[in-house]
Write an enzyme that holds these catalytic residues in place. Structure first.
Site, short mmCIF file in Angstrom:
data_model
loop_
_atom_site.label_atom_id
_atom_site.label_comp_id
_atom_site.label_asym_id
_atom_site.label_seq_id
_atom_site.Cartn_x
_atom_site.Cartn_y
_atom_site.Cartn_z
N HIS A 1 0.81 -1.21 0.00
CA HIS A 1 0.00 0.00 0.00
C HIS A 1 0.85 1.27 0.00
O HIS A 1 0.33 2.36 -0.25
CB HIS A 1 -1.01 -0.04 1.16
CG HIS A 1 -2.18 -0.92 0.84
ND1 HIS A 1 -3.48 -0.60 1.14
CD2 HIS A 1 -2.24 -2.12 0.20
CE1 HIS A 1 -4.29 -1.54 0.71
NE2 HIS A 1 -3.55 -2.48 0.15
N SER B 1 0.21 -1.08 -6.40
CA SER B 1 0.43 -2.21 -7.29
C SER B 1 1.19 -1.81 -8.54
O SER B 1 0.97 -0.73 -9.09
CB SER B 1 -0.92 -2.82 -7.69
OG SER B 1 -1.43 -3.60 -6.66
N GLU C 1 6.18 -33.71 -1.08
CA GLU C 1 5.00 -33.17 -1.74
C GLU C 1 5.40 -32.47 -3.03
O GLU C 1 6.53 -31.97 -3.16
CB GLU C 1 4.32 -32.18 -0.80
CG GLU C 1 3.72 -32.84 0.43
CD GLU C 1 2.30 -33.29 0.18
OE1 GLU C 1 2.13 -34.40 -0.34
OE2 GLU C 1 1.38 -32.53 0.51
N LYS D 1 -13.72 -7.45 -9.07
CA LYS D 1 -12.84 -8.28 -9.90
C LYS D 1 -12.22 -9.41 -9.07
O LYS D 1 -12.13 -10.55 -9.53
CB LYS D 1 -11.75 -7.42 -10.52
CG LYS D 1 -11.00 -8.11 -11.64
CD LYS D 1 -10.20 -7.12 -12.47
CE LYS D 1 -9.48 -7.84 -13.60
NZ LYS D 1 -8.81 -6.90 -14.51
N ASP D 2 -11.80 -9.10 -7.84
CA ASP D 2 -11.24 -10.16 -6.98
C ASP D 2 -12.30 -11.22 -6.68
O ASP D 2 -11.99 -12.41 -6.57
CB ASP D 2 -10.70 -9.57 -5.67
CG ASP D 2 -9.32 -8.92 -5.87
OD1 ASP D 2 -8.70 -9.16 -6.92
OD2 ASP D 2 -8.88 -8.18 -4.97
C1 HEM Z 1 0.68 -16.13 2.01
C2 HEM Z 1 1.16 -15.79 0.86
C3 HEM Z 1 0.94 -14.41 0.22
C4 HEM Z 1 -0.12 -13.55 0.36
C5 HEM Z 1 -1.36 -13.74 1.21
C6 HEM Z 1 0.18 -12.41 -0.47
C7 HEM Z 1 -0.67 -11.32 -0.62
C8 HEM Z 1 -0.51 -10.34 -1.55
C9 HEM Z 1 -1.52 -9.42 -1.95
C10 HEM Z 1 -2.95 -9.37 -1.38
C11 HEM Z 1 -1.00 -8.63 -2.93
C12 HEM Z 1 -1.74 -7.57 -3.75
C13 HEM Z 1 -2.55 -8.24 -4.85
C14 HEM Z 1 -1.72 -8.84 -5.96
O1 HEM Z 1 -0.86 -8.13 -6.53
O2 HEM Z 1 -1.89 -10.03 -6.23
C15 HEM Z 1 0.38 -9.02 -3.12
C16 HEM Z 1 1.27 -8.43 -4.01
C17 HEM Z 1 2.58 -8.84 -4.20
N1 HEM Z 1 3.16 -9.99 -3.68
FE1 HEM Z 1 2.31 -11.24 -2.39
N2 HEM Z 1 1.40 -12.57 -1.09
C18 HEM Z 1 1.90 -13.79 -0.69
C19 HEM Z 1 3.10 -14.35 -1.08
C20 HEM Z 1 4.04 -13.72 -1.89
C21 HEM Z 1 5.30 -14.30 -2.28
C22 HEM Z 1 5.79 -15.69 -1.86
C23 HEM Z 1 5.94 -13.36 -3.08
C24 HEM Z 1 7.30 -13.42 -3.76
C25 HEM Z 1 8.33 -14.06 -3.33
C26 HEM Z 1 5.08 -12.22 -3.19
C27 HEM Z 1 5.37 -11.07 -3.90
C28 HEM Z 1 4.46 -10.05 -4.16
C29 HEM Z 1 4.72 -8.90 -4.98
C30 HEM Z 1 6.05 -8.57 -5.69
C31 HEM Z 1 3.55 -8.13 -5.01
C32 HEM Z 1 3.30 -6.84 -5.78
C33 HEM Z 1 2.85 -7.28 -7.13
C34 HEM Z 1 2.50 -6.16 -8.05
O3 HEM Z 1 2.01 -5.14 -7.58
O4 HEM Z 1 2.70 -6.37 -9.25
N3 HEM Z 1 3.93 -12.47 -2.45
N4 HEM Z 1 0.67 -10.08 -2.26
#
Ligand code: HEM
Lengths: 427, 252
Positions: free
Chosen positions: A214, A218, A286, A242-243
């Protein structure tokens, strides 16, 4: 007290003046500006959050019936599946939820790799993601031990033994993990305790992940920043809607496995109770660990003074840790693969490399599979250490659009009245 | 979307039911089972025959410890029938007021009695081999019901040049081809009350159906709830898509 408050309801207003949670929610989940050109790959973060909640809820309920003891664990899980009301449902949701979690998060990560979401200013957001991945892996690994089937037991034995390869402290770490001198009741108990604890740590790190998101907002398929209201739409109602579509489709996918193929991701051997005296003919982890398992087993000779086993362990952990420095290994000036004519293909080669590693991980480490695994391992690291730094320097990116609104509306600036108005109400 | 789901279903069914290879590379033939597919249920008559086969041909060596007599209601038996069936067996209970263990007839809430008091006794009675518990047998083997059927019908003469050790039998589908279990089924080895001819194939099919149920007694509840959940989610997702389209109409 201050009172620029927009809230009319006196109770909400009273609370909000003292603890501005309503203002916060309004700001971060109603007005929050989202790039208007996001595709459905940006659903996966929301999906991962949903799976996390589903896992915690079903897990807490399973814990009410589960017995963490080597003599009773296997039977207590069977009791849940057979005799507890809707226990089979809980157990199948939790069991398949683990796989769903990794499917969703891997897609989430590959999205980040493709669109360069890890690049400045989102490095910390990405690194928190890697921390999340590590926590998820630890949680899933310990959870898999709990039903105390053959794969639970032998998987735990193989993986915990890896730590013994670490010089000096290795044996001490293994004893600490085991709580004794082999995988046994003490191991099961500490794994259960940690398996219950870790998801809450995950929650906290996911919280930080979202806070970081935030701040930077994004990224988007064009990989350029939002420049003004014409480039964005408010989170609500656009992305709540959309989500929700993504959630609906995802739940269909999830439910299909829970109800019609609950053992699809599982190993038949785990329906045999753990037996320390009988090693299964083929120990596999797994599916979501298979690529890393392949890397682990790819080293067959001692390299200089480093024994093969230690090298395998180092490479396996290195294959994840290297993601931490990816933001600095990638030297490209543009983010999105859409504007990187060569990286666009490199990305898919890397993707295939990961799939190949996964396949190798499922095979015995011998013959062709071993050789493919070794080549794929070398390429995995070369991708990060050679290709990414060099490619960024030699590749000529395509011209970027001047703003997000331009490609979307096909003519710059002509944002539709409705979206702009919705956005303008509260700057 | 339907197309995507169909494709998915095909991929999944290929993955789940594709020909499984037994160790040693023999392909396990695929068969039709009443309980396979999205709407499959357990064939009650086959399960009842399967129970009879278990009692008469397998229970002497194999336990089925996760099953209680009360579970037989799933096979279509009444409470009275189950009570009578259970009472034919004796279980140990106690201690009583004098502190003694004693034997009493089994009741519906007892587990199926075991042939041997412990694994060592079971080995001692079987040339050192342990007859595994059958409660989860169908889920615990690659190939599931097809494998079980294959092993039960896979006995025969070893191919020329293959040595079979003492006390072992040749089996085409068992890993390593030498199994410590003598052929458990024989032509007319049981007599079915419903007049079904007790061929080896028929018996293998019935016992497999029974053991598939024992592995997952809640399968029918799972599939019927699944149908409702999938239909609900399909409609719900359709509505969500419609809502999303309307909301985004002014942006695109
Ligand atoms: C429990 C696991 C995770 C949750 C609940 C989570 C949640 C979120 C959410 C809600 C967003 C914003 C929506 C979206 O862009 O899809 C986000 C963005 C992002 N997440 Fe995660 N995430 C998780 C794991 C990860 C992992 C493992 C990585 C990378 C190693 C990661 C990297 C990113 C990045 C780089 C963004 C920004 C993407 C963009 O704006 O293009 N996330 N995450």
């Amino acid at each position: 007290m201050s009172t620029g408050s927009q809230w009319k309801n006196p109770v909400i207003r009273w609370v909000d003046d003292r603890l501005p949670i309503f203002t916060y929610m309004d700001h971060e989940y109603q007005q929050f500006p989202m790039p208007r050109n996001l595709n459905y790959f940006w659903n996966f973060g929301a999906l991962a959050s949903i799976v996390l909640v589903v896992m915690v809820v079903t897990g807490v309920m399973l814990a009410m019936q589960y017995t963490p003891h080597v003599d009773y664990a296997f039977d207590s899980v069977e009791r849940i599946r057979r005799d507890v009301n809707y226990g089979w449902l809980l157990q199948y949701i939790h069991m398949n939820g683990g796989s769903m979690f990794f499917i969703v998060v891997y897609i989430h990560m590959f999205r980040g790799l493709y669109y360069g979401s890890y690049k400045a200013p989102r490095e910390l957001l990405w690194m928190l993601g890697v921390v999340i991945l590590l926590l998820m892996m630890a949680t899933a690994f310990m959870g898999y031990v709990l039903p105390w089937g053959q794969m639970s037991y032998w998987g735990a034995t193989v993986i915990t033994n890896l730590f013994s390869a670490i010089p000096l402290v290795g044996d001490w770490i293994v004893t600490l993990l085991w709580g004794g001198f082999s995988v046994d009741n003490a191991t099961l108990n500490r794994f259960y305790s940690l398996h219950y604890l870790m998801p809450f740590v995950l929650f906290a790190v996911v919280g930080l992940h979202v806070v970081a998101l935030h701040v930077s907002k994004s990224n988007n398929p064009d990989g350029i920043e939002m420049k003004g209201p014409q480039d964005s739409v408010p989170f609500h109602p656009y992305f709540t809607a959309k989500d929700s579509v993504g959630v609906g489709v995802f739940l269909l996918f999830f439910a299909f496995f829970v109800f019609y193929a609950p053992n699809f991701f599982g190993e038949p051997d785990n329906y045999i109770e753990a037996n320390p005296l009988q090693t299964p003919s083929h120990i596999v982890p797994e599916w979501y660990f298979l690529p890393f398992y392949a890397i682990l087993r790819s080293v067959t000779i001692d390299i200089l003074f480093i024994p093969a086993k230690l090298m395998g362990v180092l490479l396996m952990f290195g294959s994840i840790l290297i993601l931490f420095i990816l933001p600095w290994l990638d030297t490209a000036r543009v983010r999105s693969a859409k504007y990187r004519p060569i990286y666009k293909y490199i990305f898919w080669i890397f993707f295939v490399d990961c799939i190949a590693l996964g396949w190798v991980g499922s095979q015995p480490a011998e013959g062709t599979a071993l050789i493919i695994g070794q080549v794929a391992t070398v390429y995995y690291f070369a991708h990060f250490l050679l290709v990414m730094p060099i490619l960024g320097k030699i590749e000529t990116p395509l011209p970027l659009p001047s703003s997000i609104a331009e490609p979307v509306t096909g003519g710059g600036g002509g944002a539709s009245a409705g979206a702009a108005a919705a956005k303008m109400e509260k700057p | 979307m339907l197309k995507a789901i169909k494709t998915l279903a095909v991929i999944v069914s290929l993955g789940v039911a594709g020909p499984a290879l037994a160790a040693g590379g023999v392909e396990i033939p695929k068969r039709d089972w009443s309980f396979q597919g999205l709407f499959g249920t357990y064939d009650r008559a086959a399960m009842q025959r399967g129970l009879q086969i278990y009692q008469e041909s397998c229970a002497g060596c194999h336990s089925i410890r996760l099953i209680y007599y009360r579970n037989l209601a799933d096979l279509g038996y009444t409470a009275e029938q189950i009570k009578a069936f259970a009472a034919e067996n004796e279980v140990e209970d106690g201690p009583n007021d004098e502190g003694e263990m004693y034997m009493r007839p089994a009741v519906a809430s007892d587990r199926f009695i075991k042939p041997f008091p412990n694994d060592n006794a079971a080995r001692a009675g079987n040339n050192g081999a342990l007859p595994p518990d059958l409660s989860l047998m169908v889920e615990a083997r690659v190939g599931g019901p097809n494998y079980l059927y294959a092993v039960l019908t896979g006995y025969g003469e070893p191919p020329a040049g293959t040595e079979v050790m003492d006390g072992m039998s040749y089996n085409k589908y068992f890993p390593g081809h030498q199994i410590a279990m003598p052929p458990p089924l024989s032509e007319d080895g049981v007599e079915f009350a419903d007049g079904t001819k007790a061929t080896v194939e028929q018996q293998a099919k019935d016992i497999t159906t029974f053991l598939a149920w024992a592995s997952e007694p809640n399968m029918e509840a799972r599939k019927s709830m699944g149908l409702k959940v999938m239909l609900f989610l399909l409609v719900f997702t359709g509505l969500l898509i419609a809502v999303k389209r309307r909301i985004w109409a002014d942006v695109h």
